[in-house]
Design a protein around this motif. Structure first.
Motif, PDB file in Angstrom:
ATOM      1  N   ARG A 248     -14.047  21.896  -0.806  1.00 31.97           N
ATOM      2  CA  ARG A 248     -12.972  20.743  -1.375  1.00 31.97           C
ATOM      3  C   ARG A 248     -13.477  20.405  -2.458  1.00 31.97           C
ATOM      4  O   ARG A 248     -14.696  20.107  -2.682  1.00 31.97           O
ATOM      5  N   GLU A 249     -12.556  20.209  -3.623  1.00 30.59           N
ATOM      6  CA  GLU A 249     -13.030  19.568  -4.828  1.00 30.59           C
ATOM      7  C   GLU A 249     -13.362  18.369  -4.881  1.00 30.59           C
ATOM      8  O   GLU A 249     -14.228  17.793  -5.704  1.00 30.59           O
ATOM      9  N   THR A 250     -12.755  17.587  -3.857  1.00 29.32           N
ATOM     10  CA  THR A 250     -12.865  16.261  -3.773  1.00 29.32           C
ATOM     11  C   THR A 250     -12.914  15.358  -2.559  1.00 29.32           C
ATOM     12  O   THR A 250     -11.867  16.103  -1.617  1.00 29.32           O
ATOM     13  N   ILE A 251     -13.580  14.465  -2.151  1.00 32.72           N
ATOM     14  CA  ILE A 251     -13.188  13.697  -0.625  1.00 32.72           C
ATOM     15  C   ILE A 251     -13.261  12.430  -1.107  1.00 32.72           C
ATOM     16  O   ILE A 251     -13.789  11.509  -0.334  1.00 32.72           O
ATOM     17  N   TYR A 252     -12.611  11.995  -2.284  1.00 36.19           N
ATOM     18  CA  TYR A 252     -12.296  10.625  -2.651  1.00 36.19           C
ATOM     19  C   TYR A 252     -11.638   9.970  -1.497  1.00 36.19           C
ATOM     20  O   TYR A 252     -12.029   8.719  -1.104  1.00 36.19           O
ATOM     21  N   ALA A 253     -10.669  10.673  -0.833  1.00 40.03           N
ATOM     22  CA  ALA A 253      -9.936  10.104   0.048  1.00 40.03           C
ATOM     23  C   ALA A 253      -9.410  10.956   1.059  1.00 40.03           C
ATOM     24  O   ALA A 253      -9.355  12.159   1.167  1.00 40.03           O
ATOM     25  N   LEU A 254      -8.964  10.603   2.402  1.00 36.67           N
ATOM     26  CA  LEU A 254      -8.651  11.578   3.311  1.00 36.67           C
ATOM     27  C   LEU A 254      -6.880  11.092   3.711  1.00 36.67           C
ATOM     28  O   LEU A 254      -6.688   9.901   3.411  1.00 36.67           O
ATOM     29  N   TYR A 255      -6.312  12.276   3.934  1.00 38.89           N
ATOM     30  CA  TYR A 255      -4.950  12.118   3.875  1.00 38.89           C
ATOM     31  C   TYR A 255      -4.544  12.145   5.210  1.00 38.89           C
ATOM     32  O   TYR A 255      -4.644  13.368   5.832  1.00 38.89           O
ATOM     33  N   LEU A 256      -3.872  11.172   5.814  1.00 38.34           N
ATOM     34  CA  LEU A 256      -3.457  11.249   7.383  1.00 38.34           C
ATOM     35  C   LEU A 256      -2.235  11.888   7.550  1.00 38.34           C
ATOM     36  O   LEU A 256      -1.261  11.361   6.971  1.00 38.34           O
ATOM     37  N   LEU A 257      -1.846  12.716   8.640  1.00 33.55           N
ATOM     38  CA  LEU A 257      -0.514  13.576   8.617  1.00 33.55           C
ATOM     39  C   LEU A 257      -0.208  13.273   9.950  1.00 33.55           C
ATOM     40  O   LEU A 257      -0.952  13.119  10.873  1.00 33.55           O
ATOM     41  N   ASP A 258       1.176  13.264   9.929  1.00 31.41           N
ATOM     42  CA  ASP A 258       1.968  13.360  11.323  1.00 31.41           C
ATOM     43  C   ASP A 258       1.616  14.418  12.255  1.00 31.41           C
ATOM     44  O   ASP A 258       2.038  15.568  11.743  1.00 31.41           O
ATOM     45  N   PRO A 259       0.988  14.113  13.368  1.00 32.26           N
ATOM     46  CA  PRO A 259       0.568  15.524  14.126  1.00 32.26           C
ATOM     47  C   PRO A 259       1.910  16.472  14.298  1.00 32.26           C
ATOM     48  O   PRO A 259       1.926  17.741  14.367  1.00 32.26           O
ATOM     49  N   ALA A 260       2.999  15.922  14.294  1.00 29.30           N
ATOM     50  CA  ALA A 260       4.092  16.910  14.859  1.00 29.30           C
ATOM     51  C   ALA A 260       5.067  17.299  13.438  1.00 29.30           C
ATOM     52  O   ALA A 260       5.290  18.585  13.298  1.00 29.30           O
TER      53      ALA A 260
ATOM     54  N   ARG B  78       3.715  17.077  10.328  1.00 30.96           N
ATOM     55  CA  ARG B  78       2.824  17.337   9.049  1.00 30.96           C
ATOM     56  C   ARG B  78       3.224  16.429   8.060  1.00 30.96           C
ATOM     57  O   ARG B  78       2.458  16.801   6.854  1.00 30.96           O
ATOM     58  N   ALA B  79       4.007  15.599   7.891  1.00 31.76           N
ATOM     59  CA  ALA B  79       4.260  14.457   6.927  1.00 31.76           C
ATOM     60  C   ALA B  79       3.131  13.483   6.558  1.00 31.76           C
ATOM     61  O   ALA B  79       2.634  13.088   7.315  1.00 31.76           O
ATOM     62  N   LEU B  80       2.953  13.313   5.341  1.00 27.66           N
ATOM     63  CA  LEU B  80       2.049  12.198   4.932  1.00 27.66           C
ATOM     64  C   LEU B  80       2.388  10.891   5.556  1.00 27.66           C
ATOM     65  O   LEU B  80       3.498  10.393   5.233  1.00 27.66           O
ATOM     66  N   VAL B  81       1.355  10.270   6.183  1.00 25.02           N
ATOM     67  CA  VAL B  81       1.627   8.777   6.704  1.00 25.02           C
ATOM     68  C   VAL B  81       0.732   7.778   5.895  1.00 25.02           C
ATOM     69  O   VAL B  81       1.568   6.907   5.612  1.00 25.02           O
ATOM     70  N   ARG B  82      -0.506   8.108   5.817  1.00 22.27           N
ATOM     71  CA  ARG B  82      -1.443   7.056   5.235  1.00 22.27           C
ATOM     72  C   ARG B  82      -2.262   7.827   4.362  1.00 22.27           C
ATOM     73  O   ARG B  82      -2.813   9.160   4.740  1.00 22.27           O
TER      74      ARG B  82
ATOM     75  N   MET C 218      -6.654   5.828  11.761  1.00 19.59           N
ATOM     76  CA  MET C 218      -5.287   5.526  11.492  1.00 19.59           C
ATOM     77  C   MET C 218      -5.526   3.850  11.613  1.00 19.59           C
ATOM     78  O   MET C 218      -4.734   3.058  10.952  1.00 19.59           O
ATOM     79  N   ASP C 219      -6.298   3.304  12.427  1.00 22.47           N
ATOM     80  CA  ASP C 219      -6.602   1.829  12.494  1.00 22.47           C
ATOM     81  C   ASP C 219      -7.249   1.087  11.437  1.00 22.47           C
ATOM     82  O   ASP C 219      -7.196   0.074  11.101  1.00 22.47           O
ATOM     83  N   LEU C 220      -8.024   2.033  10.588  1.00 22.31           N
ATOM     84  CA  LEU C 220      -8.770   1.867   9.662  1.00 22.31           C
ATOM     85  C   LEU C 220      -7.792   1.853   8.198  1.00 22.31           C
ATOM     86  O   LEU C 220      -8.240   0.800   7.092  1.00 22.31           O
ATOM     87  N   ALA C 221      -6.874   2.621   8.132  1.00 22.36           N
ATOM     88  CA  ALA C 221      -5.993   2.708   6.977  1.00 22.36           C
ATOM     89  C   ALA C 221      -5.411   1.427   6.746  1.00 22.36           C
ATOM     90  O   ALA C 221      -4.971   0.785   7.495  1.00 22.36           O
ATOM     91  N   LEU C 222      -5.018   1.157   5.498  1.00 26.10           N
ATOM     92  CA  LEU C 222      -4.198  -0.005   4.996  1.00 26.10           C
ATOM     93  C   LEU C 222      -2.898   0.152   5.488  1.00 26.10           C
ATOM     94  O   LEU C 222      -2.350   1.416   5.314  1.00 26.10           O
ATOM     95  N   ALA C 223      -2.265  -0.939   5.948  1.00 26.19           N
ATOM     96  CA  ALA C 223      -0.693  -0.682   6.547  1.00 26.19           C
ATOM     97  C   ALA C 223       0.088  -0.855   5.484  1.00 26.19           C
ATOM     98  O   ALA C 223       1.094  -1.597   5.050  1.00 26.19           O
ATOM     99  N   ARG C 224       0.054   0.464   4.267  1.00 26.43           N
ATOM    100  CA  ARG C 224       1.041   0.361   3.264  1.00 26.43           C
ATOM    101  C   ARG C 224       1.389   1.791   2.800  1.00 26.43           C
ATOM    102  O   ARG C 224       0.387   2.718   3.248  1.00 26.43           O
ATOM    103  N   GLU C 225       2.518   2.210   2.397  1.00 28.37           N
ATOM    104  CA  GLU C 225       2.982   3.467   2.228  1.00 28.37           C
ATOM    105  C   GLU C 225       1.919   4.038   1.160  1.00 28.37           C
ATOM    106  O   GLU C 225       1.796   3.015   0.057  1.00 28.37           O
TER     107      GLU C 225
END
Length: 456
Positions: free
Chosen positions: A157-169, A171-175, A192-199
């Protein structure tokens, strides 16, 4: 794998290259940039494959595309396979389709397909800047599972600044969640509980790189996800790619503002014919435009014959108008580029430039009148019995010309943008030429009003 590189060129025994290879790759890249093409290619061929990949991964490497083509197919394939995808696409993008096809042919379907998709996006778009090497996980994973996954894929991976959380069904980006926030969680805690609650802040693949850069500045981002219409994650644009894009855009704008076509090579590596091609076109256009200056002076030939003293101030008049126009143009081009003003703000800019141009013109006009009065009274030059009227002509002329220069210079970038052109095309020489011609008309029109019945 070393043999893949060594077969391209004989070992050159270049001790300096091998010495630099043991240090920072930036120093090696800087040295390679000073070498002729054949020597740089031979030096690259003598490097270990892993180090050659590091060199090609640096945007500072000049002639990267030509050097990659000079390597044998297996070596170039290894480099393209191991490079970051976005950088590899940048290197391939400057080549013609035939050369691209030859370099992509030896690759496995997956990396070749990724590079072809990146090359398909418009130049200077978010899609052309993005990398597909990111960390994405379903929203159901725990902190421990996420960290374990990061350890497994980190080298790819080029970078791991952040992780991208996808809907399991879907595969859309959620957080999105930063690595810093992730490591503060308990192992059994849901990510998911640690992610900030914003789009998450996202861009589309077609978003212009300038707009992407503004998003980075506005939200203080290290990376921004690129999504499609269904919020499917296509890739990410990282801050280092945005910085490179800003530097490239700034270089292009500087060249255009100087009155020439943008060049994408270091100055000393621009060929003679290419240099002529980039500069001659604009110079010819500006030269033809300046011919209108001669036409304007011919129109007032009779007035010049009667009051030859007026010609003494023509350079002063023309330069002052051009300078004020160039100032206004540079301010507005930068303001438009940074998003400080928008196309709909043209009238607000006009209302600001109107009093500004009048005041600046009055300042320069007053200075011009004082100069004429001082030279007359101190005996440096005799402007004749109507010297005060000449001074008044110069003063009023400067007010009108500086005002026109400010207005024209500020409105021209808006007009170009409205017509779909790059506002940076409103180069300083172009504005100066426009104001030169109009300035002469204003100057002699003022002279006809003020000096009528005396010198004229």
């Amino acid at each position: 794998m070393n043999n893949l590189f060594a077969t391209a060129f004989p070992a050159d025994g270049n001790l300096l290259v091998h010495t630099l290879a043991k240090g920072h790759v930036a120093d090696l890249v800087e040295y390679l940039n000073t070498l002729p093409d054949d020597e740089a290619a031979a030096a690259l061929a003598a490097l270990p494959p892993e180090q050659a990949v590091e060199v090609f991964d640096r945007p500072e490497l000049n002639r990267a595309s030509e050097l990659l083509v000079s390597l044998p197919g297996a070596a170039s394939a290894h480099i393209l396979r191991e490079m970051s995808a976005d950088r590899a696409a940048d290197v391939l993008r400057v080549l013609d389709r035939g050369a691209q096809a030859l370099l992509l042919a030896p690759l496995e379907p997956e990396p070749a397909g990724t590079l072809r998709r990146l090359l398909a996006y418009p130049e200077h778009s978010a899609g052309s800047l993005m990398t597909t090497e990111f960390v994405a996980l379903p929203t159901t994973v725990t902190v421990a599972e996420a960290l374990r996954h990061i350890r497994e894929v980190e080298r790819t991976r080029e970078t791991i600044y952040a992780l991208y959380l996808l809907d399991p069904a879907t595969r859309a980006l959620v957080r999105t969640i930063s690595l810093r926030r992730l490591i503060t969680g308990e192992p059994e805690q849901k990510v998911m509980d640690l992610a900030l609650a914003r789009e998450p802040v996202t861009v589309s693949a077609e978003t212009d790189r300038t707009d992407v850069a503004r998003l980075f500045a506005r939200h203080d981002l290290l990376a921004v996800p690129v999504v499609d219409a269904r919020q499917q994650l296509l890739g990410i644009v990282t801050v280092d790619d945005v910085i490179d894009a800003i530097v490239d855009q700034g270089t292009e704008d500087t060249h255009r503002f100087g009155g020439m076509e943008a060049v994408d090579k270091p100055y000393l590596r621009i060929g003679f014919l290419e240099m002529l091609r980039k500069r001659a076109g604009w110079l010819c256009v500006l030269f033809v435009s300046e011919m209108l200056t001669a036409s304007a002076m011919q129109h007032f030939e009779a007035e010049l014959e009667k009051a030859i003293v007026l010609t003494l101030f023509i350079p002063l008049i023309m330069s002052s108008g051009g300078n004020s126009g160039s100032q206004a143009t540079s301010l507005l081009i930068r303001a438009l580029a940074l998003g400080q003003v928008r196309l709909r703000d043209w009238w607000r800019v006009m209302l600001r430039e109107l009093p500004t141009g009048l005041t600046l013109g009055a300042i320069l006009g007053g200075m011009g009148m004082l100069r004429i009065a001082a030279w007359q009274q101190l005996g440096f030059y005799d402007y004749g019995e109507h010297w005060f009227l000449i001074a008044l002509t110069v003063g009023l002329g400067l007010v009108g010309i500086v005002l026109f220069g400010s207005m024209a210079g500020s409105m021209l970038p808006f007009a170009l943008k409205r017509l779909g052109f790059d506002p940076a095309s409103a180069s300083a020489p172009f504005v100066a030429t426009l104001v030169d011609v109009t300035g002469l008309v204003i100057y002699f029109s003022v002279a006809l009003l003020v000096l009528s019945g005396t010198l004229l």
